[in-house]
Design an enzyme around this catalytic site. Sequence first.
Site, mmCIF file in Angstrom:
data_model
loop_
_atom_site.group_PDB
_atom_site.id
_atom_site.type_symbol
_atom_site.label_atom_id
_atom_site.label_comp_id
_atom_site.label_asym_id
_atom_site.label_seq_id
_atom_site.Cartn_x
_atom_site.Cartn_y
_atom_site.Cartn_z
ATOM 1 N N HIS A 225 1.143 1.753 8.006
ATOM 2 C CA HIS A 225 1.625 2.853 6.402
ATOM 3 C C HIS A 225 1.631 1.246 5.580
ATOM 4 O O HIS A 225 1.603 1.370 3.716
ATOM 5 C CB HIS A 225 2.353 3.684 6.011
ATOM 6 C CG HIS A 225 2.698 4.125 5.690
ATOM 7 N ND1 HIS A 225 3.055 5.710 5.583
ATOM 8 C CD2 HIS A 225 1.985 4.249 4.501
ATOM 9 C CE1 HIS A 225 2.532 6.111 4.274
ATOM 10 N NE2 HIS A 225 2.194 5.286 3.933
ATOM 11 N N ARG B 215 -9.535 21.875 -9.229
ATOM 12 C CA ARG B 215 -9.521 20.172 -9.262
ATOM 13 C C ARG B 215 -10.106 19.808 -8.405
ATOM 14 O O ARG B 215 -10.886 18.392 -8.610
ATOM 15 C CB ARG B 215 -7.818 19.591 -9.778
ATOM 16 C CG ARG B 215 -7.440 19.737 -10.799
ATOM 17 C CD ARG B 215 -6.553 19.509 -10.340
ATOM 18 N NE ARG B 215 -5.489 20.011 -12.320
ATOM 19 C CZ ARG B 215 -3.762 19.923 -12.369
ATOM 20 N NH1 ARG B 215 -2.850 19.366 -11.391
ATOM 21 N NH2 ARG B 215 -3.324 20.114 -13.553
ATOM 22 N N GLN C 109 -6.329 -0.237 2.282
ATOM 23 C CA GLN C 109 -5.416 0.821 1.668
ATOM 24 C C GLN C 109 -4.887 0.628 0.716
ATOM 25 O O GLN C 109 -3.754 -0.231 0.820
ATOM 26 C CB GLN C 109 -4.925 2.798 2.512
ATOM 27 C CG GLN C 109 -5.088 3.244 0.997
ATOM 28 C CD GLN C 109 -4.918 4.830 2.206
ATOM 29 O OE1 GLN C 109 -3.117 4.885 2.064
ATOM 30 N NE2 GLN C 109 -4.643 5.280 2.444
ATOM 31 N N TYR D 57 4.582 12.300 6.407
ATOM 32 C CA TYR D 57 4.188 13.410 5.586
ATOM 33 C C TYR D 57 4.679 14.649 6.462
ATOM 34 O O TYR D 57 4.172 15.658 5.969
ATOM 35 C CB TYR D 57 2.775 13.540 4.884
ATOM 36 C CG TYR D 57 3.097 11.972 4.361
ATOM 37 C CD1 TYR D 57 3.827 11.374 3.649
ATOM 38 C CD2 TYR D 57 1.927 11.368 3.879
ATOM 39 C CE1 TYR D 57 3.457 10.247 2.803
ATOM 40 C CE2 TYR D 57 1.578 10.942 3.668
ATOM 41 C CZ TYR D 57 2.104 9.783 2.366
ATOM 42 O OH TYR D 57 2.533 8.793 1.543
#
Length: 272
Positions: free
Chosen positions: A92, A233, A158, A32
């Site tokens: 990942h 948020r 995850q 990212y």
Amino acid sequence: MSGKLTFASKVKLNSGHEMPRLGFGIDSASMYRNQGEAAAAIPAAGVPRSDVFFTSKVPFFKTPLGYASTHALVDDALAQTQLGYLDLMLIHSPYGGPDARKGAWRALVECAEAGKVRAIGVSNYGVHHLAELEAYITELEAERGGGAGRGGVLSVGQWELHPWLLRREIVHWCRQRGVAVQAYCPLVRGERFGDPKVAALAHKYGKTEAQILLRWSLQQGFVPLVKTVTPSRVLENADVYDFELTEDEVADMTTDEYSPCTWDPSVEPLDK
């Protein structure tokens, strides 16, 4: 357990360290290209390093997954973040094949032993990938000597998880071994807002549908990861501790669907 949850609640990991029960902020990973920026926000906000649980991931493309590349990526992440250590480093995805996955895991084990990383885990693995990893951990223990732990300690897994994608087999595997389960896309990218059951509960409790979905995730025992850059948020996502869904409501929201809203590497074969 669910009724006692607070914003400060944490889960004890197999590594011995603790992780917050609710994740916030920017989703950081090598791919990212935002690790430095995310880490720089910590001193800028005046927050002690010890109060932040910082996670990054070992990518699977551009830099091939493997032993040497994983060592390099961890060192690069430490250089970019200047944090001194990473709280959690995940592989990942399982892409790359058995040798690449095993090499990456061995590198993470060595990084954990060197104090560069406090906990290690995987992301998007299927049960067959997890079984392969478990066998390799046993193999590493025998190869390296020294007993349990020398093959590495799997602390976190995850996956995309929500009422329309429960991954029961994977979750069961993790719970049998004390592996903490993180849930990304717990809000299903908003694609299920308007669902009658979720909307009805939002009306009943005076909450938003996002808050209902987060509370469902917490009461399932997951660690939901909410990605937003909107301050209002962030506050909304944290306001999920003054109510509790009933067991029947949690069960009623849960479906037998298998409906990912993003990619799903967990179904890929071992040789891919």
